[in-house]
Design a protein around this motif. Sequence first.
Motif, PDB file in Angstrom:
ATOM      1  N   TRP A 268      13.838   5.491   1.798  1.00 33.20           N
ATOM      2  CA  TRP A 268      11.518   4.951   2.049  1.00 33.20           C
ATOM      3  C   TRP A 268      11.252   3.998   3.288  1.00 33.20           C
ATOM      4  O   TRP A 268      10.936   3.763   4.019  1.00 33.20           O
ATOM      5  CB  TRP A 268      10.606   4.583   0.495  1.00 33.20           C
ATOM      6  CG  TRP A 268      10.590   5.548   0.747  1.00 33.20           C
ATOM      7  CD1 TRP A 268      11.046   7.167   1.341  1.00 33.20           C
ATOM      8  CD2 TRP A 268      10.170   6.275  -1.042  1.00 33.20           C
ATOM      9  NE1 TRP A 268      10.844   8.402   0.091  1.00 33.20           N
ATOM     10  CE2 TRP A 268      10.060   7.645  -1.307  1.00 33.20           C
ATOM     11  CE3 TRP A 268      10.006   5.829  -2.207  1.00 33.20           C
ATOM     12  CZ2 TRP A 268       9.698   8.558  -2.351  1.00 33.20           C
ATOM     13  CZ3 TRP A 268       9.785   6.016  -4.076  1.00 33.20           C
ATOM     14  CH2 TRP A 268       9.524   7.757  -3.401  1.00 33.20           C
ATOM     15  N   ASP A 269      12.041   2.851   2.465  1.00 32.78           N
ATOM     16  CA  ASP A 269      11.768   1.734   3.411  1.00 32.78           C
ATOM     17  C   ASP A 269      12.559   1.491   4.642  1.00 32.78           C
ATOM     18  O   ASP A 269      11.833   1.029   5.173  1.00 32.78           O
ATOM     19  CB  ASP A 269      12.993   0.420   2.640  1.00 32.78           C
ATOM     20  CG  ASP A 269      12.799  -0.840   2.950  1.00 32.78           C
ATOM     21  OD1 ASP A 269      11.657  -1.358   3.100  1.00 32.78           O
ATOM     22  OD2 ASP A 269      13.545  -1.355   3.293  1.00 32.78           O
TER      23      ASP A 269
ATOM     24  N   LEU B 113      14.175   4.534  -7.674  1.00 40.15           N
ATOM     25  CA  LEU B 113      14.597   3.838  -7.592  1.00 40.15           C
ATOM     26  C   LEU B 113      15.488   4.619  -5.826  1.00 40.15           C
ATOM     27  O   LEU B 113      15.591   3.889  -5.486  1.00 40.15           O
ATOM     28  CB  LEU B 113      15.080   3.334  -8.430  1.00 40.15           C
ATOM     29  CG  LEU B 113      14.988   2.609  -9.642  1.00 40.15           C
ATOM     30  CD1 LEU B 113      15.340   1.867 -10.355  1.00 40.15           C
ATOM     31  CD2 LEU B 113      13.470   1.856  -8.625  1.00 40.15           C
ATOM     32  N   PRO B 114      15.818   5.922  -6.388  1.00 41.44           N
ATOM     33  CA  PRO B 114      16.978   5.651  -5.403  1.00 41.44           C
ATOM     34  C   PRO B 114      16.358   6.512  -4.645  1.00 41.44           C
ATOM     35  O   PRO B 114      17.081   6.406  -3.091  1.00 41.44           O
ATOM     36  CB  PRO B 114      17.496   7.150  -6.463  1.00 41.44           C
ATOM     37  CG  PRO B 114      17.655   6.936  -7.525  1.00 41.44           C
ATOM     38  CD  PRO B 114      16.688   7.026  -7.073  1.00 41.44           C
ATOM     39  N   LEU B 115      15.626   6.724  -3.862  1.00 43.35           N
ATOM     40  CA  LEU B 115      14.440   7.151  -2.652  1.00 43.35           C
ATOM     41  C   LEU B 115      13.964   5.776  -2.612  1.00 43.35           C
ATOM     42  O   LEU B 115      13.622   5.774  -0.677  1.00 43.35           O
ATOM     43  CB  LEU B 115      12.941   8.303  -2.715  1.00 43.35           C
ATOM     44  CG  LEU B 115      13.470   9.330  -3.711  1.00 43.35           C
ATOM     45  CD1 LEU B 115      12.597   9.928  -4.396  1.00 43.35           C
ATOM     46  CD2 LEU B 115      14.426  10.134  -3.404  1.00 43.35           C
TER      47      LEU B 115
ATOM     48  N   ARG C  32      11.262   2.154  10.365  1.00 37.79           N
ATOM     49  CA  ARG C  32      11.725   2.854  11.747  1.00 37.79           C
ATOM     50  C   ARG C  32       9.846   3.402  12.722  1.00 37.79           C
ATOM     51  O   ARG C  32       9.583   2.582  13.668  1.00 37.79           O
ATOM     52  CB  ARG C  32      11.939   4.152  11.387  1.00 37.79           C
ATOM     53  CG  ARG C  32      13.548   4.366  11.527  1.00 37.79           C
ATOM     54  CD  ARG C  32      14.686   5.743  12.168  1.00 37.79           C
ATOM     55  NE  ARG C  32      13.681   6.563  11.155  1.00 37.79           N
ATOM     56  CZ  ARG C  32      14.570   6.791   9.603  1.00 37.79           C
ATOM     57  NH1 ARG C  32      15.600   5.742   8.923  1.00 37.79           N
ATOM     58  NH2 ARG C  32      13.879   7.196   9.052  1.00 37.79           N
ATOM     59  N   GLU C  33       8.673   3.363  11.493  1.00 38.67           N
ATOM     60  CA  GLU C  33       7.781   3.365  11.264  1.00 38.67           C
ATOM     61  C   GLU C  33       6.968   2.337  11.992  1.00 38.67           C
ATOM     62  O   GLU C  33       6.120   2.038  13.163  1.00 38.67           O
ATOM     63  CB  GLU C  33       6.797   3.830  10.621  1.00 38.67           C
ATOM     64  CG  GLU C  33       5.321   4.107  10.993  1.00 38.67           C
ATOM     65  CD  GLU C  33       4.625   4.715  11.971  1.00 38.67           C
ATOM     66  OE1 GLU C  33       3.983   4.911  12.701  1.00 38.67           O
ATOM     67  OE2 GLU C  33       5.949   5.475  12.563  1.00 38.67           O
ATOM     68  N   GLN C  34       7.282   0.678  11.774  1.00 35.43           N
ATOM     69  CA  GLN C  34       6.896  -0.412  12.031  1.00 35.43           C
ATOM     70  C   GLN C  34       7.046  -0.555  13.618  1.00 35.43           C
ATOM     71  O   GLN C  34       6.605  -1.500  14.667  1.00 35.43           O
ATOM     72  CB  GLN C  34       6.652  -1.038  11.141  1.00 35.43           C
ATOM     73  CG  GLN C  34       7.201  -2.826  11.440  1.00 35.43           C
ATOM     74  CD  GLN C  34       5.656  -3.039  11.660  1.00 35.43           C
ATOM     75  OE1 GLN C  34       4.529  -2.635  11.212  1.00 35.43           O
ATOM     76  NE2 GLN C  34       4.715  -3.985  12.238  1.00 35.43           N
ATOM     77  N   ARG C  35       8.825  -0.604  13.621  1.00 34.27           N
ATOM     78  CA  ARG C  35       9.344  -0.223  15.124  1.00 34.27           C
ATOM     79  C   ARG C  35       8.841  -0.052  16.685  1.00 34.27           C
ATOM     80  O   ARG C  35       7.973  -0.705  16.969  1.00 34.27           O
ATOM     81  CB  ARG C  35      10.978  -0.475  15.297  1.00 34.27           C
ATOM     82  CG  ARG C  35      10.952  -1.370  14.449  1.00 34.27           C
ATOM     83  CD  ARG C  35      13.173  -1.365  14.777  1.00 34.27           C
ATOM     84  NE  ARG C  35      13.920   0.225  14.140  1.00 34.27           N
ATOM     85  CZ  ARG C  35      14.235  -0.491  12.802  1.00 34.27           C
ATOM     86  NH1 ARG C  35      13.947  -0.976  12.020  1.00 34.27           N
ATOM     87  NH2 ARG C  35      14.404   0.696  12.667  1.00 34.27           N
TER      88      ARG C  35
ATOM     89  N   ALA D 115       8.078  -0.236   0.231  1.00 39.44           N
ATOM     90  CA  ALA D 115       8.953   0.936   1.300  1.00 39.44           C
ATOM     91  C   ALA D 115       8.219   2.443   1.535  1.00 39.44           C
ATOM     92  O   ALA D 115       7.960   2.972   2.596  1.00 39.44           O
ATOM     93  CB  ALA D 115       9.839   1.601  -0.347  1.00 39.44           C
ATOM     94  N   ARG D 116       6.706   1.999   0.931  1.00 36.97           N
ATOM     95  CA  ARG D 116       6.497   3.254   1.868  1.00 36.97           C
ATOM     96  C   ARG D 116       5.480   3.326   3.342  1.00 36.97           C
ATOM     97  O   ARG D 116       5.132   4.516   3.429  1.00 36.97           O
ATOM     98  CB  ARG D 116       5.194   4.574   0.344  1.00 36.97           C
ATOM     99  CG  ARG D 116       6.479   5.480  -0.130  1.00 36.97           C
ATOM    100  CD  ARG D 116       7.075   6.107   0.017  1.00 36.97           C
ATOM    101  NE  ARG D 116       5.937   7.679   0.259  1.00 36.97           N
ATOM    102  CZ  ARG D 116       6.616   8.390   1.496  1.00 36.97           C
ATOM    103  NH1 ARG D 116       7.639   7.961   1.736  1.00 36.97           N
ATOM    104  NH2 ARG D 116       5.703   9.390   0.854  1.00 36.97           N
ATOM    105  N   VAL D 117       4.806   1.878   2.565  1.00 36.37           N
ATOM    106  CA  VAL D 117       3.568   2.152   3.603  1.00 36.37           C
ATOM    107  C   VAL D 117       4.155   0.919   4.815  1.00 36.37           C
ATOM    108  O   VAL D 117       5.111  -0.201   4.686  1.00 36.37           O
ATOM    109  CB  VAL D 117       2.484   1.328   3.438  1.00 36.37           C
ATOM    110  CG1 VAL D 117       1.523   0.731   4.415  1.00 36.37           C
ATOM    111  CG2 VAL D 117       2.253   2.270   2.298  1.00 36.37           C
TER     112      VAL D 117
END
Length: 322
Positions: A168-169, A162-164, A174-177, A114-116
Amino acid sequence: MSVSETEVSHPAGADVNPGRQALELIMAALAGAALAAGGTAFWRRQSALARACEPDPGQIFSCLGTWPFQLLVGLPVLLGLAALALRVAGLRRALLVVPVGAVLTLLLLQVYEARVAGTPAPPLWLGALLGVAGFALAVPLVGVGSHWAVRVVVALGLIAPLPLLPGWDAAAGREQRRKELARVQVPLWIPEVPGYPLQSAYPVQDSTAFAARLSPHEDPLRDRREIRSVVLPAPPDFAPPDACGPYHWQVTSDLDSGGAPCERLGDNHWRRVDLDNVEHILHRDAVLIVISADARSVPEVDLTNAVAHLRLATADELATAG
């Protein structure tokens, strides 16, 4: 002092042994590193095979292989063997520590994913490190001799992210796109039509072309009104009106393009009909912009409006589409 008095004064004295607890922690961490590194290597190998696989025509699962069977059978066997080995080595509650450690490792992997962005499988060293952390945390959480306060702190520390995860995902997606769109080799032209917000934008043809979809609704099954556009390099054989380049669906399906004929509407502007699909072709600089829609769902005036209102977008902007 009687035996009963000793038990009352030191109810967990036999279990609270810092030296033994440290040894159990090390044993669990080493087992977690080995299991996670092996799982990561398996994951990376299957990902490489899937990328290199050429699917057989008409065989949807031809590239799937036997990895689901290997995973369903191999994972429980490996976890069982690890628990047995740790129990023989002296780890108390090994049958509980191992599955809990595996679950915690997967949880840490979810946090990592979710972070990377753009990492389908972590490197081996990171997979092993996540295994070390997951299994090491399992010992104070469910092992013998841990104080209840330690268990609470570890549990809260694992639950807190967990709520985050959804946020993060989404940010990682968005960063991957954005990275994928930044690699596109043609200008990012998109139409703008009132009532048809941009729902998706993505590279096609190995990033040599670009496609976008505009629709009143995100789900195409709920609203079939959609305007589609592709931007691609003008083919060498582009010679309208006899050869007007590929259809929209040929570009987005990575199929060999043909030079279907079209009719001229204006300077560098042509139109053609394929069954119920209406396409407008624009030639700008060295690229073609093909804008299409189903005539049964989209009024011609909306399609004409899309052709008349094109603008250049950025990868950062399009990464948030939809």
